[in-house]
Design a protein around this motif. Structure first.
Motif, PDB file in Angstrom:
ATOM      1  N   GLY A  28       0.627  -1.177  -0.014  1.00  0.00           N
ATOM      2  CA  GLY A  28       0.089   0.069  -0.005  1.00  0.00           C
ATOM      3  C   GLY A  28       0.898   1.240  -0.108  1.00  0.00           C
ATOM      4  N   ARG A  38      -1.235   6.645  -0.974  1.00  0.00           N
ATOM      5  CA  ARG A  38      -0.046   5.449  -0.282  1.00  0.00           C
ATOM      6  C   ARG A  38      -0.495   5.512   1.038  1.00  0.00           C
ATOM      7  NH1 ARG A  38       3.857   8.561  -2.662  1.00  0.00           N
ATOM      8  NH2 ARG A  38       4.667   9.302  -0.671  1.00  0.00           N
ATOM      9  N   LEU A  41      -3.959   3.434   1.380  1.00  0.00           N
ATOM     10  CA  LEU A  41      -3.704   1.769   1.208  1.00  0.00           C
ATOM     11  C   LEU A  41      -2.610   1.342   2.037  1.00  0.00           C
ATOM     12  CD1 LEU A  41      -3.504   2.015  -2.724  1.00  0.00           C
ATOM     13  CD2 LEU A  41      -5.195   1.228  -1.271  1.00  0.00           C
ATOM     14  N   GLY A  42      -1.732   1.937   2.602  1.00  0.00           N
ATOM     15  CA  GLY A  42      -0.718   1.535   3.383  1.00  0.00           C
ATOM     16  C   GLY A  42      -1.188   1.096   4.864  1.00  0.00           C
ATOM     17  N   GLY A  45      -5.335  -0.933   4.253  1.00  0.00           N
ATOM     18  CA  GLY A  45      -5.293  -2.364   3.847  1.00  0.00           C
ATOM     19  C   GLY A  45      -5.208  -3.226   5.294  1.00  0.00           C
ATOM     20  N   ALA A  84      -0.196  -9.397  -2.574  1.00  0.00           N
ATOM     21  CA  ALA A  84       0.566  -8.149  -2.166  1.00  0.00           C
ATOM     22  C   ALA A  84       2.141  -8.255  -1.925  1.00  0.00           C
ATOM     23  CB  ALA A  84      -0.066  -7.558  -0.768  1.00  0.00           C
ATOM     24  N   TRP A  88       4.703  -6.189  -4.027  1.00  0.00           N
ATOM     25  CA  TRP A  88       5.737  -5.211  -3.323  1.00  0.00           C
ATOM     26  C   TRP A  88       6.997  -5.693  -3.405  1.00  0.00           C
ATOM     27  CZ3 TRP A  88       6.665  -6.180   2.211  1.00  0.00           C
ATOM     28  CH2 TRP A  88       7.583  -5.205   2.841  1.00  0.00           C
TER      29      TRP A  88
END
Length: 115
Positions: A28, A38, A41-42, A45, A84, A88
């Motif tokens: 995220g 960011r 999502l970070g 999530g 993810a 990532w």
């Protein structure tokens, strides 16, 4: 030895759960160029996954799932972590993670560690 192996499997399951949160958060924070996206999502999530785990996955979950619904939930939940992690970081660690999830899940069911 059997008791030790069962405890190690419970520890592994906990570590795999933490990897899901870290993977989704890491993805995220790097997924979008805008800072606001960011952050959403970070932080959002992993927070969403924490809520879902508390509702459906935890041993003291509000809505206990069993049998096939439980397996389906775990496939989606841990699958989100694997996807993810692959997006990532790298695909090879994601494949190792997914393999460990399957192994731990099978052992948990064989040993009666799942409700």
């Amino acid at each position: 030895m059997s008791g030790l192996a069962k405890n190690l499997n419970l520890g592994l399951a906990f570590l795999l759960e933490l990897v899901v949160y870290v993977s989704v958060g890491g993805w995220g924070f790097t997924a979008r160029p805008r800072l606001s996206a960011r952050l959403l999502l970070g932080l959002g999530g992993p927070l969403l996954l924490i809520v879902l785990w508390a509702l459906f996955g935890a041993p003291t979950a509000t809505y206990m799932l069993s049998d096939w619904p439980r397996i389906g939930f775990e496939v989606l939940w841990y699958g989100a972590g694997a996807v993810a992690l692959a997006a990532w970081w790298r695909k090879a660690p994601a494949a190792v993670f997914a393999t460990l999830v399957v192994l731990s899940g099978v052992l948990a069911r064989v040993w009666g560690q799942q409700e």
